[in-house]
Design an enzyme around this catalytic site. Structure first.
Site, PDB file in Angstrom:
ATOM      1  N   CYS A  97       0.819  -1.309  -0.031  1.00 26.17           N
ATOM      2  CA  CYS A  97      -0.054  -0.075   0.146  1.00 26.17           C
ATOM      3  C   CYS A  97       0.750   1.258  -0.015  1.00 26.17           C
ATOM      4  O   CYS A  97       0.277   2.211  -0.249  1.00 26.17           O
ATOM      5  CB  CYS A  97      -0.976  -0.142   1.114  1.00 26.17           C
ATOM      6  SG  CYS A  97      -0.098  -0.002   2.962  1.00 26.17           S
ATOM      7  N   GLU A 126      -6.920  -6.148  -1.247  1.00 22.29           N
ATOM      8  CA  GLU A 126      -7.205  -5.280   0.022  1.00 22.29           C
ATOM      9  C   GLU A 126      -5.992  -4.081  -0.037  1.00 22.29           C
ATOM     10  O   GLU A 126      -4.810  -4.342  -0.695  1.00 22.29           O
ATOM     11  CB  GLU A 126      -6.918  -5.953   1.161  1.00 22.29           C
ATOM     12  CG  GLU A 126      -6.853  -5.580   2.247  1.00 22.29           C
ATOM     13  CD  GLU A 126      -5.555  -5.055   2.912  1.00 22.29           C
ATOM     14  OE1 GLU A 126      -5.282  -4.278   3.822  1.00 22.29           O
ATOM     15  OE2 GLU A 126      -4.259  -5.450   2.065  1.00 22.29           O
ATOM     16  N   ARG A 177      -8.976   0.312  12.444  1.00 19.14           N
ATOM     17  CA  ARG A 177      -8.194   0.150  11.102  1.00 19.14           C
ATOM     18  C   ARG A 177      -9.144   0.025   9.867  1.00 19.14           C
ATOM     19  O   ARG A 177     -10.078  -1.046   9.662  1.00 19.14           O
ATOM     20  CB  ARG A 177      -7.746  -1.234  11.386  1.00 19.14           C
ATOM     21  CG  ARG A 177      -6.679  -1.445   9.974  1.00 19.14           C
ATOM     22  CD  ARG A 177      -5.827  -2.902  10.544  1.00 19.14           C
ATOM     23  NE  ARG A 177      -4.883  -3.132   9.421  1.00 19.14           N
ATOM     24  CZ  ARG A 177      -3.494  -2.787   9.794  1.00 19.14           C
ATOM     25  NH1 ARG A 177      -3.088  -2.143  10.987  1.00 19.14           N
ATOM     26  NH2 ARG A 177      -2.578  -2.861   8.869  1.00 19.14           N
ATOM     27  N   ARG A 212      -9.645  -0.183   5.998  1.00 17.28           N
ATOM     28  CA  ARG A 212      -9.226  -0.798   4.757  1.00 17.28           C
ATOM     29  C   ARG A 212     -10.031  -0.752   3.619  1.00 17.28           C
ATOM     30  O   ARG A 212     -11.190  -0.849   3.821  1.00 17.28           O
ATOM     31  CB  ARG A 212      -8.569  -1.814   4.794  1.00 17.28           C
ATOM     32  CG  ARG A 212      -7.082  -1.826   5.703  1.00 17.28           C
ATOM     33  CD  ARG A 212      -5.975  -1.093   4.899  1.00 17.28           C
ATOM     34  NE  ARG A 212      -4.774  -1.140   5.824  1.00 17.28           N
ATOM     35  CZ  ARG A 212      -4.458  -0.093   6.700  1.00 17.28           C
ATOM     36  NH1 ARG A 212      -5.351   0.818   7.066  1.00 17.28           N
ATOM     37  NH2 ARG A 212      -3.312  -0.478   7.177  1.00 17.28           N
TER      38      ARG A 212
END
Length: 352
Positions: A75, A113, A158, A160
């Site tokens: 990422c 992801e 978190r 995502r």
């Protein structure tokens, strides 16, 4: 239905694989992870074939057949930490390596992801390129940003983005991302506040940290997790852990802090970090330096969120298969009846 076979790219320690395999309907048959330390942890917990080649060097035409391609492609190229360079960053081409694998394996499902920032990078152009590239390969796309604390019953903030693509339009139409669920898992369920056997190296003290007096003054509650921000203590008042990051393994004081039951201050252990990601209780941590394990935990995923998405993917596929069988049976039924009642069947077919 036989188990669906998955290829896992940028597998890390296998968090996405844990999530899909928890459904009981998916097995990873081949994985790739270039980081040698992450590969050690992956092998300690998974039995599938693991390639440690640079993804650019992998012969895509020699990969095993697969129903699903999983990719948690790095990422950094899309995050604030990566200076938002996107595809201009040399790491940005790793998505296109994922695309080459998809093109070679021709899976019926793709699962990606990445960080939340991917959606808005370059005014949305980066994300648009990714979606259009998948659509050009024949995939029907859905995507959503999910939070570990809201969708995984894990006390970590978190967020995502998850992208799911189906070749079968029926499966695509049957799929929904999981709804929010109540957060019932407490910090004490994943953090060992009272463990007397934690090694001394994880504790802070006045003789080791010059700023310890500030920690002692401000870290007072066991209902929260704290962070040292160079000059001050940050309290995460929501009662959950802040987002765990890969830079926990880069030294300094990046690992979140707690006050233990005996009043001492320490950072989370690597095991606790993996607990906060929702990894299985029997997850094996190999004999590696804590810095490597912290990095691996921060780079990983909230496993229960992945599991809930994977369950919905499997359910969507099963519903699509059931509808196909029903259509086939209906067609065979019409054919058999047409021999006995040809006029009636022709009228039914024309009406439909």
């Amino acid at each position: 239905m036989p188990k669906l076979k998955a290829i896992s790219l940028f597998a890390g320690v296998g968090g996405i694989d844990f999530g899909f395999e928890a459904t009981g309907e998916v097995e990873t048959v081949w994985a790739n992870e270039f980081d040698k330390n992450a590969a050690i942890t992956f092998r300690a917990n998974h039995t599938c074939e693991l390639s440690t080649e640079d993804i650019h060097a992998v012969d895509k035409n020699k990969l095993p057949s697969a129903d699903i391609v999983l990719s948690g492609f790095p990422c950094q190229a899309f995050s604030v930490a990566g200076y938002r360079k996107g595809f201009e960053d040399e790491r940005g081409d790793l998505f296109f390596e994922t695309l080459k694998v998809i093109n070679a394996a021709k899976p019926s499902v793709v699962f990606l992801e990445n960080v939340k920032n991917l959606v808005g990078h370059d005014n949305g152009n980066t994300f648009r390129v990714i979606c259009e590239a998948l659509e050009d390969k024949g995939y029907h796309i859905q995507y959503q940003v999910l939070n570990g604390k809201d969708h995984g019953n894990i006390p970590q903030n978190r967020e995502r983005i998850y992208i799911v693509g189906f070749k079968d339009i029926r499966a695509h139409e049957n799929f929904r991302f999981p709804e929010k669920i109540e957060l019932t898992t407490k910090l004490r369920d994943v953090i060992e506040f009272g463990n007397p056997h934690v090694e001394e190296k994880f504790f802070y003290s006045a003789d080791k940290q010059a700023f310890y007096d500030l920690l002692e003054r401000d870290i007072i509650s066991q209902d929260t997790v704290y962070q040292w921000r160079r000059q001050y203590v940050r309290e995460n008042k929501s009662g959950v852990s802040p987002t765990l990051t890969a830079n926990m393994g880069t030294g300094g004081h990046n690992v979140p802090l707690i006050r233990t039951d005996d009043g001492r201050i320490r950072k989370l252990t690597p095991k606790e970090c993996f607990n906060i990601q929702g990894f299985p209780k029997d997850f094996i941590l190999p004999e590696l330096a804590p810095s490597h394990l912290y990095k691996q935990a921060g780079n990983s995923v909230v496993v229960p969120v992945i599991t809930r998405i994977a369950q919905n993917i499997v359910r969507a596929i099963q519903l699509a298969e059931t509808s196909k069988i029903q259509v086939i049976h209906h067609g065979e039924h019409l054919k058999s009846m047409s021999k006995e009642f040809p006029t009636t069947i022709k009228m039914e077919e024309s009406a439909s």
